[in-house]
Structures are given as C-alpha cells and as structure tokens.
Design a protein around this motif. Structure first.
Motif, PDB file in Angstrom:
ATOM      1  N   LYS A 285       0.824  -1.211   0.000  1.00  0.00           N
ATOM      2  CA  LYS A 285       0.000   0.000   0.000  1.00  0.00           C
ATOM      3  C   LYS A 285       0.857   1.260   0.000  1.00  0.00           C
ATOM      4  O   LYS A 285       1.990   1.275   0.499  1.00  0.00           O
ATOM      5  CB  LYS A 285      -0.930   0.024   1.215  1.00  0.00           C
ATOM      6  N   VAL A 286       0.306   2.314  -0.586  1.00  0.00           N
ATOM      7  CA  VAL A 286       0.827   3.669  -0.403  1.00  0.00           C
ATOM      8  C   VAL A 286      -0.347   4.525   0.052  1.00  0.00           C
ATOM      9  O   VAL A 286      -1.490   4.262  -0.324  1.00  0.00           O
ATOM     10  CB  VAL A 286       1.452   4.242  -1.693  1.00  0.00           C
ATOM     11  N   GLN A 287      -0.068   5.497   0.860  1.00  0.00           N
ATOM     12  CA  GLN A 287      -1.132   6.375   1.346  1.00  0.00           C
ATOM     13  C   GLN A 287      -1.062   7.733   0.654  1.00  0.00           C
ATOM     14  O   GLN A 287       0.034   8.267   0.430  1.00  0.00           O
ATOM     15  CB  GLN A 287      -1.026   6.556   2.860  1.00  0.00           C
ATOM     16  N   VAL A 288      -2.230   8.258   0.322  1.00  0.00           N
ATOM     17  CA  VAL A 288      -2.316   9.563  -0.324  1.00  0.00           C
ATOM     18  C   VAL A 288      -3.324  10.420   0.445  1.00  0.00           C
ATOM     19  O   VAL A 288      -4.445   9.984   0.707  1.00  0.00           O
ATOM     20  CB  VAL A 288      -2.758   9.434  -1.798  1.00  0.00           C
ATOM     21  N   LYS A 289      -2.891  11.624   0.788  1.00  0.00           N
ATOM     22  CA  LYS A 289      -3.764  12.571   1.486  1.00  0.00           C
ATOM     23  C   LYS A 289      -3.979  13.792   0.604  1.00  0.00           C
ATOM     24  O   LYS A 289      -3.015  14.374   0.097  1.00  0.00           O
ATOM     25  CB  LYS A 289      -3.139  12.981   2.813  1.00  0.00           C
ATOM     26  N   ASN A 290      -5.236  14.181   0.431  1.00  0.00           N
ATOM     27  CA  ASN A 290      -5.570  15.348  -0.396  1.00  0.00           C
ATOM     28  C   ASN A 290      -5.325  16.629   0.401  1.00  0.00           C
ATOM     29  O   ASN A 290      -5.894  16.823   1.479  1.00  0.00           O
ATOM     30  CB  ASN A 290      -7.034  15.266  -0.842  1.00  0.00           C
ATOM     31  N   LEU A 291      -4.485  17.504  -0.150  1.00  0.00           N
ATOM     32  CA  LEU A 291      -4.139  18.754   0.536  1.00  0.00           C
ATOM     33  C   LEU A 291      -4.575  19.978  -0.279  1.00  0.00           C
ATOM     34  O   LEU A 291      -3.985  21.038  -0.172  1.00  0.00           O
ATOM     35  CB  LEU A 291      -2.627  18.811   0.783  1.00  0.00           C
ATOM     36  N   GLY A 292      -5.606  19.801  -1.080  1.00  0.00           N
ATOM     37  CA  GLY A 292      -6.054  20.920  -1.902  1.00  0.00           C
ATOM     38  C   GLY A 292      -5.294  20.981  -3.205  1.00  0.00           C
ATOM     39  O   GLY A 292      -5.546  20.196  -4.119  1.00  0.00           O
ATOM     40  N   SER A 293      -4.303  21.869  -3.299  1.00  0.00           N
ATOM     41  CA  SER A 293      -3.527  22.014  -4.529  1.00  0.00           C
ATOM     42  C   SER A 293      -2.458  20.939  -4.682  1.00  0.00           C
ATOM     43  O   SER A 293      -1.806  20.849  -5.723  1.00  0.00           O
ATOM     44  CB  SER A 293      -2.858  23.391  -4.573  1.00  0.00           C
ATOM     45  N   CYS A 294      -2.264  20.138  -3.651  1.00  0.00           N
ATOM     46  CA  CYS A 294      -1.246  19.080  -3.667  1.00  0.00           C
ATOM     47  C   CYS A 294      -1.790  17.803  -3.039  1.00  0.00           C
ATOM     48  O   CYS A 294      -2.865  17.794  -2.438  1.00  0.00           O
ATOM     49  CB  CYS A 294       0.011  19.513  -2.898  1.00  0.00           C
ATOM     50  N   LYS A 295      -1.007  16.746  -3.168  1.00  0.00           N
ATOM     51  CA  LYS A 295      -1.249  15.494  -2.472  1.00  0.00           C
ATOM     52  C   LYS A 295      -0.015  15.187  -1.632  1.00  0.00           C
ATOM     53  O   LYS A 295       1.104  15.555  -1.998  1.00  0.00           O
ATOM     54  CB  LYS A 295      -1.470  14.339  -3.456  1.00  0.00           C
ATOM     55  N   LYS A 296      -0.239  14.521  -0.509  1.00  0.00           N
ATOM     56  CA  LYS A 296       0.895  14.025   0.270  1.00  0.00           C
ATOM     57  C   LYS A 296       0.964  12.525   0.075  1.00  0.00           C
ATOM     58  O   LYS A 296       0.013  11.807   0.363  1.00  0.00           O
ATOM     59  CB  LYS A 296       0.755  14.370   1.750  1.00  0.00           C
ATOM     60  N   LEU A 297       2.088  12.049  -0.431  1.00  0.00           N
ATOM     61  CA  LEU A 297       2.288  10.640  -0.737  1.00  0.00           C
ATOM     62  C   LEU A 297       3.192  10.011   0.313  1.00  0.00           C
ATOM     63  O   LEU A 297       4.264  10.535   0.602  1.00  0.00           O
ATOM     64  CB  LEU A 297       2.920  10.502  -2.128  1.00  0.00           C
ATOM     65  N   ARG A 298       2.737   8.893   0.851  1.00  0.00           N
ATOM     66  CA  ARG A 298       3.550   8.178   1.848  1.00  0.00           C
ATOM     67  C   ARG A 298       3.817   6.761   1.364  1.00  0.00           C
ATOM     68  O   ARG A 298       2.884   6.006   1.077  1.00  0.00           O
ATOM     69  CB  ARG A 298       2.845   8.135   3.201  1.00  0.00           C
ATOM     70  N   LEU A 299       5.099   6.419   1.264  1.00  0.00           N
ATOM     71  CA  LEU A 299       5.502   5.078   0.862  1.00  0.00           C
ATOM     72  C   LEU A 299       5.807   4.244   2.094  1.00  0.00           C
ATOM     73  O   LEU A 299       6.361   4.742   3.078  1.00  0.00           O
ATOM     74  CB  LEU A 299       6.760   5.131  -0.015  1.00  0.00           C
ATOM     75  N   PHE A 300       5.477   2.952   2.022  1.00  0.00           N
ATOM     76  CA  PHE A 300       5.838   2.026   3.101  1.00  0.00           C
ATOM     77  C   PHE A 300       6.964   1.092   2.667  1.00  0.00           C
ATOM     78  O   PHE A 300       7.400   0.242   3.439  1.00  0.00           O
ATOM     79  CB  PHE A 300       4.608   1.219   3.529  1.00  0.00           C
ATOM     80  N   ALA A 301       7.401   1.250   1.437  1.00  0.00           N
ATOM     81  CA  ALA A 301       8.525   0.474   0.920  1.00  0.00           C
ATOM     82  C   ALA A 301       9.213   1.296  -0.153  1.00  0.00           C
ATOM     83  O   ALA A 301       8.556   1.998  -0.922  1.00  0.00           O
ATOM     84  CB  ALA A 301       8.040  -0.855   0.337  1.00  0.00           C
ATOM     85  N   ALA A 302      10.531   1.211  -0.186  1.00  0.00           N
ATOM     86  CA  ALA A 302      11.278   1.931  -1.217  1.00  0.00           C
ATOM     87  C   ALA A 302      11.005   1.295  -2.578  1.00  0.00           C
ATOM     88  O   ALA A 302      10.783   0.088  -2.689  1.00  0.00           O
ATOM     89  CB  ALA A 302      12.769   1.888  -0.905  1.00  0.00           C
ATOM     90  N   LEU A 303      11.042   2.107  -3.623  1.00  0.00           N
ATOM     91  CA  LEU A 303      10.807   1.645  -4.989  1.00  0.00           C
ATOM     92  C   LEU A 303      12.154   1.412  -5.676  1.00  0.00           C
ATOM     93  O   LEU A 303      13.202   1.822  -5.172  1.00  0.00           O
ATOM     94  CB  LEU A 303      10.006   2.694  -5.754  1.00  0.00           C
TER      95      LEU A 303
END
Length: 352
Positions: A285-303
């Motif tokens: 999973k990756v988590q995405v939070k809506n911040l209006g003009s941006c998104k905050k992306l959180r990785l749980f594993a390196a790509l």
C-alpha cells in the motif's frame, strides 16, 4: 521584504501553498525549487575563461550554491531543519550546507536537468527542449527566454496543454512492468543445485509486514512450482549482498539463479518484490492525502531506483529534503505519478 520575496518566488515558480501547509514548509519548498533554478543559471555565469561559457566545475556550483542557501537560511531560519537535518531511527542528524547542495546537484544530474562533462569535474546545461511525458504534460529541459511561464514541480518544470492526441508519442522514462521483469529474469536464469539453504533469507510474499520485515527462512513456505526471492544473509554489508531466484523441485532439492550485480545495484530486486506480492493478492500500500492544490504521498517500501528518481525529480520531499518515504506532489503532476504507482502494482489508499 520577506513577504514580498515569498510572493515573488511563488508567482515566478507557479507554486501554491497547499491546505494546512505551515509557513516553514511552504518556504522550504520554494527555496528547494529556487536553488535548482539558480544552479542552471550558475552554469551560464560569465568567467574569464572562454572554455567555461557552457560549463562550470562542480566546485564552482558548490561554492555558489552554498552561498545562496546560507543567504536563504539567514532570511528564513525556520527552514534550516528542512535542509540541514536528516532523520534516522527517529533521531535528527545534523547535515552541512555542502551536503544539501550536493544532494540537489546530484538529483539534477540523475534527472537530466544538468549533465556531467567529465566525471567529478564539470557540469553542463542541456539545450532547451520539451519532452512529452504524459498525455497533456510536457517536461522542459534547459533554459528558455521566458523562464517563468512554466509550472515548477520539485527540481524540474512542466507545461500542460488542454488538448492532446492519444496516439502522440510519449518520451517519458519507461516504467518496467514487475511481472514482465520477473518473467524475463526467469526465462534467462541459469539454475544450479544449492544445498546450503540455511545461509539464505527468503522473502515471504504473503507477509502483511513491510518488505524489510518480510525476510526469513521458513522452509515450509517454499512450495514446488513457485519462484522466490532469496538473499545471502551471511553477507552483512548491504552493498555486498547477493540475491537469487530460488525454487524447489522433487520435494527437497533447492535450485538458485544469481541475480546480476548491476540489477542489484539499481535495486531491481524491489521490482521482483512488487511482482511477488501482487501474485498473492498482497500488494504493497501507499497512502495519499488530499491537501487541496497538492497530495501528500507516503511510501511504506522503497521503490526501484528508476522510480525513486522520478519522485525526486517531480515532487518535494516532505518534512526534510532527505526523506525517502514522504513526498508532496502537485496536482499538476499527480495523474502522472499516480499511474506510475499503479503500474508498479501499488495499492493507493486515500486517507484523511
């Protein structure tokens, strides 16, 4: 003066403050991108040496960059932690100004924003050109006459067009499908009998834990007919770790095929992990939070390194510029980043 400067930089770079963003966070993003802009211009600085017109030494870029960042931090001391602190094991580690500039410079080199003329000596600036990277998005390289008509994201610039043709050629970095990559490895494997199974850690694709915590030697999980990823746990240094494909035949005969060191160096074993997790309907999973003009992306594993470099090109690391797990992604580039995540079989989870 400070507010006027922020307004000017924000307007020039087309970077908006997102919902809930603190002043320190916003200023840090502006400075991070502004430094990448100035590095391009430093390369074009006039000098007494005619041969230096289109190139500058790395030492020159370092000296100019250090002065610039110090001046910014004198005016914006609240941004010091973003550039001069790393976090490791929940502890803050102080970083010198040199490392901050070197990191931005190396990210620009890796992304093609600038290029090396001699290793460890000079860097140059590509001629201005545009490359279509996604549907209606073009990435700009080099410097154009009217620099501040573009949208700045991370350390690069993009332009968006409302109209596009689906048939248009896209010149973006090709994302290698994890299944295709694993199948290619299996097809080109050279298998050899292996008896010392106890020296191996085997990746468990059914584990619900993050990948770094999913290595063990549970022989009962190794099923005949399946392919597994294994590593030599007797090698204590990460740079020296040997990785293998592993299989079992005839009930108790183990076979391995060593993975090429170049693939290991480029962290392509992470692509194998993504394929194996998906096979067992256990996508990371990756988590995405809506911040209006941006998104905050959180990785749980390196790509894999290729995809990590894309994030470091088009996004802003969150909290500090060395953070490999959290990124601020402009809505202007989000669809492109989202499709990359999906192509890697990552499961996007929206959070509040």
């Amino acid at each position: 003066m400070k507010k006027q400067l922020v307004t000017r930089i924000s307007s020039d770079l087309k970077i908006e403050r997102y919902k809930g963003e603190s002043e320190a966070e916003f200023y840090s993003r502006l400075i991070y991108t502004a430094i990448s802009c100035w590095i391009r211009y430093f390369i074009l600085d006039k000098s007494n040496n005619d041969s230096d017109i289109n190139k500058k030494s790395k030492n020159y870029i370092m000296a100019r960059g250090k002065d610039l960042l110090k001046n910014y931090l004198d005016l914006f001391p609240e941004c010091a932690d973003y550039f001069l602190c790393k976090e490791k094991n929940n502890k803050k580690i102080a970083v010198e100004v040199d490392e901050a500039i070197k990191t931005i410079r190396e990210r620009m080199l890796n992304s093609g924003e600038i290029y090396e003329i001699n290793p460890n000596a000079y860097v140059g600036l590509p001629q201005y050109n545009k490359k279509k990277i996604y549907r209606n998005i073009e990435r700009e390289i080099g410097i154009k006459k009217d620099e501040f008509t573009s949208i700045h994201v991370g350390i690069t610039r993009i332009e968006k067009n409302r109209l596009y043709e689906e048939s248009e050629k896209i010149e973006s970095t090709k994302i290698i499908n994890p299944d295709d990559f694993l199948n290619w490895l299996i097809k080109n494997s050279t298998w050899e009998r292996f008896n010392d199974i106890d020296i191996l850690d085997v990746f468990d694709p059914k584990s619900k834990k993050i990948p770094s915590q999913s290595w063990n030697l549970n022989k009962s999980m190794i099923l005949e007919g399946d392919i597994y990823l294994a590593r030599d746990k007797s090698m204590n240094h990460k740079w020296a770790t040997r990785y293998f494909l592993l299989k079992i035949e005839d009930g108790n005969k183990y076979y391995i095929s060593r993975i090429n060191n170049i693939l290991v160096k480029w962290k392509e074993c992470r692509r194998i992990i993504l394929a194996l997790r998906k096979k067992y309907e256990n996508s990371i999973k990756v988590q995405v939070k809506n911040l209006g003009s941006c998104k905050k992306l959180r990785l749980f594993a390196a790509l894999p390194i290729n995809e990590m470099m894309i994030l470091k090109t088009y996004c802003w690391p969150s909290n500090n510029m060395y953070n490999p797990r959290e990124y601020i992604v402009s809505n202007e580039i989000w669809e492109y980043i989202r499709d990359i995540l999906i192509s890697l079989y990552l499961e996007i989870e929206e959070v509040l």
